[in-house]
Design an enzyme around this catalytic site. Structure first.
Site, PDB file in Angstrom:
ATOM      1  N   CYS A  79      32.427  62.186  69.411  1.00 37.00           N
ATOM      2  CA  CYS A  79      32.074  61.255  70.481  1.00 37.00           C
ATOM      3  C   CYS A  79      30.599  60.891  70.362  1.00 37.00           C
ATOM      4  O   CYS A  79      29.735  61.768  70.287  1.00 37.00           O
ATOM      5  CB  CYS A  79      32.358  61.905  71.830  1.00 37.00           C
ATOM      6  SG  CYS A  79      31.817  60.904  73.229  1.00 37.00           S
ATOM      7  N   HIS A  81      28.704  59.695  72.555  1.00 36.68           N
ATOM      8  CA  HIS A  81      27.937  59.891  73.785  1.00 36.68           C
ATOM      9  C   HIS A  81      27.276  61.260  73.857  1.00 36.68           C
ATOM     10  O   HIS A  81      26.161  61.383  74.363  1.00 36.68           O
ATOM     11  CB  HIS A  81      28.821  59.688  75.011  1.00 36.68           C
ATOM     12  CG  HIS A  81      29.364  58.304  75.115  1.00 36.68           C
ATOM     13  ND1 HIS A  81      30.614  58.035  75.592  1.00 36.68           N
ATOM     14  CD2 HIS A  81      28.831  57.109  74.777  1.00 36.68           C
ATOM     15  CE1 HIS A  81      30.824  56.729  75.558  1.00 36.68           C
ATOM     16  NE2 HIS A  81      29.763  56.151  75.065  1.00 36.68           N
TER      17      HIS A  81
END
Length: 189
Positions: A79, A81
């Protein structure tokens, strides 16, 4: 550009120091090198063309069949993020037009695109786009089901939840056609 392992090692040593650890203590002294090697593997897709596995297509006639469905392709990604992993299963379906590809080529496309900093929604779309560009099929359906480290290991810590994303193209944008394939996907589980 290749992953810069020396910079990753230095950054990981700094992160360890920033959390109050001694990067030179036993047990951590080789962590920066190990993380750099892991990142080189986890992000190897940045240097690869996802269309490359689809270049060796096989011409077919009109009686090839209605559907090619490859279920339960394991994948892992990171991911973008939080730089935490998400791990899941991909299901790829396409309606051939004038060409097919060896079945082992489909997981290769998933692997290349997953080996980049990603969000699942974009990964799903990128797989569909690669299949569209490489095979020019009559229709495509891509379904990803993944468990995210950022959801299971932090925040609300939902360890039993998974995220499902879907992308469709061509004839498989039809809800009835998609429903039939989703039933086939479920029948294999």
């Amino acid at each position: 550009m290749a992953v810069d392992k020396a910079r990753i090692e230095a950054a990981v040593a700094e992160i360890l120091a920033a959390i109050g650890e001694d990067p030179a203590r036993p047990g951590l002294e080789t962590t920066p090198r190990r993380v750099a090697e892991a990142y080189a593997e986890l992000f190897a897709g940045l240097e690869q063309d996802p269309l490359a596995p689809l270049r060796d297509t096989i011409p077919v006639g009109p009686d090839t069949g209605e559907l090619v469905l490859l279920r339960n392709i394991s994948f892992r990604s990171t991911c973008e993020h939080h730089l935490l992993p998400f791990i899941g299963t991909a299901h790829l379906a396409y309606l051939p037009s004038d060409r097919v590809v060896g079945l082992g080529r489909l997981p290769a496309v998933v692997e290349i695109l997953a080996a980049r900093p990603q969000v699942q929604e974009r990964l799903t779309e990128e797989i569909a786009e690669a299949l569209q560009a490489g095979l020019r099929p009559r229709g495509i359906l891509v379904v990803l089901d993944a468990v995210h480290g950022c959801v299971s290991a932090r925040g609300q810590r939902q360890v039993s939840s998974s995220t499902v994303t879907m992308a469709s193209r061509g004839e498989l944008t039809d809800p009835v056609a998609r429903a039939e394939i989703i039933a086939l996907i479920g029948a294999g589980g």
